[in-house]
Design a protein around this motif. Sequence first.
Motif, PDB file in Angstrom:
ATOM      1  N   VAL A 112       0.859  -1.191   0.000  1.00 26.01           N
ATOM      2  CA  VAL A 112       0.000   0.000   0.000  1.00 26.01           C
ATOM      3  C   VAL A 112       0.888   1.232   0.000  1.00 26.01           C
ATOM      4  CG1 VAL A 112      -1.727   1.354   1.240  1.00 26.01           C
ATOM      5  CG2 VAL A 112      -1.921  -1.141   1.177  1.00 26.01           C
ATOM      6  N   VAL A 113       0.673   2.085  -0.984  1.00 23.48           N
ATOM      7  CA  VAL A 113       1.400   3.351  -1.082  1.00 23.48           C
ATOM      8  C   VAL A 113       0.419   4.493  -0.846  1.00 23.48           C
ATOM      9  CG1 VAL A 113       2.816   4.841  -2.550  1.00 23.48           C
ATOM     10  CG2 VAL A 113       2.987   2.346  -2.764  1.00 23.48           C
ATOM     11  N   ILE A 114       0.815   5.437   0.012  1.00 25.33           N
ATOM     12  CA  ILE A 114       0.004   6.623   0.274  1.00 25.33           C
ATOM     13  C   ILE A 114       0.735   7.817  -0.331  1.00 25.33           C
ATOM     14  CG2 ILE A 114      -1.119   8.049   2.019  1.00 25.33           C
ATOM     15  CD1 ILE A 114      -0.909   5.666   3.931  1.00 25.33           C
ATOM     16  N   PRO A 115       0.392   8.207  -1.573  1.00 19.70           N
ATOM     17  CA  PRO A 115       1.064   9.350  -2.181  1.00 19.70           C
ATOM     18  C   PRO A 115       0.558  10.654  -1.566  1.00 19.70           C
ATOM     19  CG  PRO A 115      -0.578   8.456  -3.680  1.00 19.70           C
ATOM     20  CD  PRO A 115      -0.586   7.574  -2.469  1.00 19.70           C
ATOM     21  N   ARG A 132       3.043  -4.343   3.423  1.00 19.32           N
ATOM     22  CA  ARG A 132       3.845  -3.157   3.688  1.00 19.32           C
ATOM     23  C   ARG A 132       3.037  -1.908   3.359  1.00 19.32           C
ATOM     24  NH1 ARG A 132       9.899  -2.755   1.007  1.00 19.32           N
ATOM     25  NH2 ARG A 132      10.818  -1.120   2.323  1.00 19.32           N
ATOM     26  N   VAL A 133       3.190  -0.874   4.190  1.00 15.59           N
ATOM     27  CA  VAL A 133       2.540   0.422   3.965  1.00 15.59           C
ATOM     28  C   VAL A 133       3.618   1.494   3.973  1.00 15.59           C
ATOM     29  CG1 VAL A 133       0.896   2.136   4.831  1.00 15.59           C
ATOM     30  CG2 VAL A 133       0.394  -0.307   5.088  1.00 15.59           C
ATOM     31  N   ASN A 137      -2.935   2.056  -4.260  1.00 15.85           N
ATOM     32  CA  ASN A 137      -2.779   3.497  -4.121  1.00 15.85           C
ATOM     33  C   ASN A 137      -3.912   3.996  -3.239  1.00 15.85           C
ATOM     34  OD1 ASN A 137      -2.961   6.293  -4.434  1.00 15.85           O
ATOM     35  ND2 ASN A 137      -2.723   6.280  -6.651  1.00 15.85           N
ATOM     36  N   LEU A 138      -3.592   4.277  -1.964  1.00 16.98           N
ATOM     37  CA  LEU A 138      -4.566   4.865  -1.045  1.00 16.98           C
ATOM     38  C   LEU A 138      -4.228   6.345  -0.948  1.00 16.98           C
ATOM     39  CD1 LEU A 138      -6.862   4.770   1.014  1.00 16.98           C
ATOM     40  CD2 LEU A 138      -5.173   4.185   2.761  1.00 16.98           C
ATOM     41  N   GLN A 139      -4.974   7.164  -1.664  1.00 15.94           N
ATOM     42  CA  GLN A 139      -4.630   8.569  -1.729  1.00 15.94           C
ATOM     43  C   GLN A 139      -4.736   9.216  -0.350  1.00 15.94           C
ATOM     44  OE1 GLN A 139      -5.479  10.498  -5.638  1.00 15.94           O
ATOM     45  NE2 GLN A 139      -7.101   8.974  -5.744  1.00 15.94           N
ATOM     46  N   GLY A 140      -3.822  10.142  -0.117  1.00 14.63           N
ATOM     47  CA  GLY A 140      -3.684  10.702   1.221  1.00 14.63           C
ATOM     48  C   GLY A 140      -4.777  11.646   1.656  1.00 14.63           C
ATOM     49  N   ASP A 141      -5.848  11.782   0.860  1.00 11.94           N
ATOM     50  CA  ASP A 141      -6.956  12.646   1.263  1.00 11.94           C
ATOM     51  C   ASP A 141      -8.211  11.842   1.593  1.00 11.94           C
ATOM     52  OD1 ASP A 141      -7.702  11.789  -1.234  1.00 11.94           O
ATOM     53  OD2 ASP A 141      -7.762  13.768  -2.157  1.00 11.94           O
ATOM     54  N   ALA A 142      -8.035  10.545   1.856  1.00 12.47           N
ATOM     55  CA  ALA A 142      -9.190   9.671   2.079  1.00 12.47           C
ATOM     56  C   ALA A 142      -9.070   8.902   3.395  1.00 12.47           C
ATOM     57  CB  ALA A 142      -9.344   8.709   0.909  1.00 12.47           C
ATOM     58  N   PRO A 143      -9.027   9.599   4.538  1.00 12.26           N
ATOM     59  CA  PRO A 143      -8.837   8.912   5.822  1.00 12.26           C
ATOM     60  C   PRO A 143     -10.045   8.105   6.276  1.00 12.26           C
ATOM     61  CG  PRO A 143      -9.317  11.221   6.209  1.00 12.26           C
ATOM     62  CD  PRO A 143      -9.167  11.060   4.709  1.00 12.26           C
ATOM     63  N   ILE A 175     -10.581  -1.739   0.567  1.00 14.38           N
ATOM     64  CA  ILE A 175      -9.305  -2.154  -0.007  1.00 14.38           C
ATOM     65  C   ILE A 175      -9.215  -3.672  -0.074  1.00 14.38           C
ATOM     66  CG2 ILE A 175      -6.795  -2.024   0.252  1.00 14.38           C
ATOM     67  CD1 ILE A 175      -7.242   0.672   1.676  1.00 14.38           C
ATOM     68  N   GLU A 176      -9.701  -4.348   0.957  1.00 15.75           N
ATOM     69  CA  GLU A 176      -9.692  -5.815   0.953  1.00 15.75           C
ATOM     70  C   GLU A 176     -10.517  -6.357  -0.204  1.00 15.75           C
ATOM     71  OE1 GLU A 176      -9.269  -5.852   5.819  1.00 15.75           O
ATOM     72  OE2 GLU A 176     -11.137  -6.506   4.880  1.00 15.75           O
TER      73      GLU A 176
END
Length: 266
Positions: free
Chosen positions: A5-8, A50-51, A101-107, A114-115
């Motif tokens: 998982v990448v948080i751009p 990994r995150v 890709n978990l965008q950093g504006d979606a908490p 995602i699962e």
Amino acid sequence: MAVLVVIPARFASTRYPGKPLVELQGATGVRKTLIERSWAAAKEVRGVDRVVVATDDSRIKDASEAFGAEVVMTSSACRNGTERCAETLDALGGGYDIVVNLQGDAPLTPAWFIEDLVAALSDHPVAEVATPVLRCTGATLNGLLQDRREGRVGGTTAVFGADHNALYFSKEVIPFTAKTYAAEEETPVFHHVGVYAYRPSALAAYPRWDSGPLEQLEGLEQLRFLERGAHMLCVEVEAKGRQFWELNNPEDVPKIEQMLSEMGAP
């Protein structure tokens, strides 16, 4: 399957500069940055190996490392989150079957979104990319329409075929419907959730493609895949009573803080 998982996250957002470091108050009154709340959401997902936070800004790097996140520094030349994910995977040396890709504006992204996304991509070997869509209730649809009337982009909508292959994404509300819906009534409009799962081959190809006219007009990175004929799967997910919203504008902060409070997020 090995899942990364990448948080751009970038500081120089056009609509909301410095957005990843905006503090959001939770149910207990504690204030945490947007990037920390997005990282916490990623850590709740089962089956992830990994995150990492991917950024080109030292302020975001320092803030992320302070709460314990692993950070990969990427180039300022990345034009969007997908390109930043591609650069991150390359910097890590590959070794993953699926990159999220978990965008950093979606908490507020629930773990099961995602699962479900990873499971769908695993089950559809032809699909190169998968992304979740959430059927709008009347209340959500009315909120999107109100934002557009007031000149704001409140969210992105998606249309897809019978096989759930994506047909188009837009910052306008599509498809058009003349009907008025009650607050809890289901509508034919799907809110696109800004999360993507890629196969490494599709992710590696993406930065080599030029940005097409639709991507440039809409400002939506996923349209580059559609313009190149890539197979993108829309995965319908269930809210299960959870509210979902992305932080796109300063006006979204109180809305998200209210949702954090209602769900009991610390």
